[in-house]
Motif scaffolding. Sequence first.
Motif, short mmCIF file in Angstrom:
data_model
loop_
_atom_site.label_atom_id
_atom_site.label_comp_id
_atom_site.label_asym_id
_atom_site.label_seq_id
_atom_site.Cartn_x
_atom_site.Cartn_y
_atom_site.Cartn_z
N THR A 166 102.19 50.24 -94.10
CA THR A 166 101.42 49.04 -94.39
C THR A 166 99.95 49.44 -94.42
O THR A 166 99.46 50.05 -93.46
CB THR A 166 101.66 47.96 -93.32
OG1 THR A 166 103.07 47.73 -93.19
CG2 THR A 166 100.98 46.66 -93.70
N ALA A 182 95.75 48.32 -95.75
CA ALA A 182 94.86 47.20 -96.03
C ALA A 182 94.62 47.04 -97.53
O ALA A 182 94.35 45.96 -98.01
CB ALA A 182 93.53 47.38 -95.31
N GLU A 186 95.97 48.47 -101.61
CA GLU A 186 97.10 49.04 -102.34
C GLU A 186 96.91 50.54 -102.54
O GLU A 186 95.83 51.01 -102.90
CB GLU A 186 97.25 48.34 -103.69
CG GLU A 186 98.57 48.64 -104.35
CD GLU A 186 98.85 47.71 -105.51
OE1 GLU A 186 99.68 48.09 -106.35
OE2 GLU A 186 98.26 46.63 -105.58
N SER A 217 103.54 48.70 -98.38
CA SER A 217 103.20 47.29 -98.53
C SER A 217 101.72 47.11 -98.15
O SER A 217 101.12 48.02 -97.56
CB SER A 217 104.09 46.41 -97.66
OG SER A 217 103.93 46.73 -96.30
N MET A 218 101.18 45.97 -98.48
CA MET A 218 99.76 45.72 -98.25
C MET A 218 99.58 44.51 -97.35
O MET A 218 100.29 43.51 -97.48
CB MET A 218 99.07 45.48 -99.59
CG MET A 218 97.57 45.44 -99.50
SD MET A 218 96.79 45.31 -101.12
CE MET A 218 97.17 43.64 -101.56
N ASP A 219 98.64 44.62 -96.39
CA ASP A 219 98.30 43.52 -95.49
C ASP A 219 96.79 43.56 -95.29
O ASP A 219 96.28 44.39 -94.54
CB ASP A 219 99.04 43.68 -94.16
CG ASP A 219 98.73 42.56 -93.18
OD1 ASP A 219 97.93 41.65 -93.51
OD2 ASP A 219 99.29 42.59 -92.07
N LYS A 220 96.08 42.67 -95.96
CA LYS A 220 94.61 42.68 -95.91
C LYS A 220 94.06 42.41 -94.52
O LYS A 220 92.93 42.76 -94.21
CB LYS A 220 94.05 41.68 -96.91
CG LYS A 220 94.26 42.10 -98.34
CD LYS A 220 93.55 41.17 -99.30
CE LYS A 220 93.90 41.56 -100.70
NZ LYS A 220 92.81 42.14 -101.43
N SER A 221 94.89 41.80 -93.64
CA SER A 221 94.42 41.51 -92.28
C SER A 221 94.22 42.78 -91.45
O SER A 221 93.62 42.73 -90.38
CB SER A 221 95.38 40.56 -91.57
OG SER A 221 96.59 41.22 -91.24
N LEU A 222 94.68 43.93 -91.95
CA LEU A 222 94.47 45.19 -91.23
C LEU A 222 93.02 45.64 -91.30
O LEU A 222 92.60 46.49 -90.53
CB LEU A 222 95.35 46.30 -91.81
CG LEU A 222 96.86 46.14 -91.68
CD1 LEU A 222 97.57 47.33 -92.29
CD2 LEU A 222 97.27 45.97 -90.23
N SER A 239 95.19 51.44 -87.90
CA SER A 239 94.46 50.39 -88.63
C SER A 239 93.21 49.99 -87.86
O SER A 239 93.12 50.16 -86.64
CB SER A 239 95.36 49.17 -88.82
OG SER A 239 95.62 48.54 -87.59
N ARG A 298 92.28 46.91 -87.42
CA ARG A 298 92.71 45.80 -86.57
C ARG A 298 93.31 46.32 -85.26
O ARG A 298 93.00 45.82 -84.18
CB ARG A 298 93.73 44.92 -87.31
CG ARG A 298 94.18 43.72 -86.49
CD ARG A 298 95.19 42.87 -87.23
NE ARG A 298 96.45 43.61 -87.34
CZ ARG A 298 97.48 43.22 -88.08
NH1 ARG A 298 97.39 42.13 -88.81
NH2 ARG A 298 98.58 43.92 -88.12
#
Length: 178
Positions: free
Chosen positions: A113, A115, A117, A143-148, A164, A166
């Motif tokens: 995962t 932050a 792509e 996969s991508m998770d911008k909250s990281l 990360s 985060r």
Amino acid sequence: MAELRTLARPYAKAAFQAAQDQQQLAEWSEALTVAGQITANEVIRQLLANPGMDEQKKADLILETAEVKVSDGVRNFFTILAENRRLALLPEIAALFNTYRADLERTVDIDVTTAFELSDEQQQKLAQALSTKLERQVSLAASMDKSLIGGVIVRTGDLVIDASVRGKLKKLAETLGS
């Protein structure tokens, strides 16, 4: 959950040994995985818990629903599970079987995962680096998770590497809080 895994382990080992002996690891893996998915369904779980239905009919129903061509060895395995009232263990048996197969074939599935792509080239480089580090053939799912905010989280089995921003901020907050 640990109890189910404990009950499933001897069946998974026996299935794995039989599949190895018959040189049918892929066939057994497919049949067990599909049957495990079917028996994880709540409606099927209730059906399996029905004491009024013959155990062999339950096994036949799972195999018919799976719509997978199976050998006599697989069919016999399902009969043994039915006789011992262990069909409900199929999700755990399938998971353990696939773990044994991955260990034998020296493969590992990794979830990454990020932050942002990753490009195909970045995914290939990451897969190569992880393959070298883990000494296994790596199958990467990104996969991508911008909250990281930034960085990456790598997950495979019990191993989690949180690099990360985060995660680092969370560690910093815990350190400052104690």
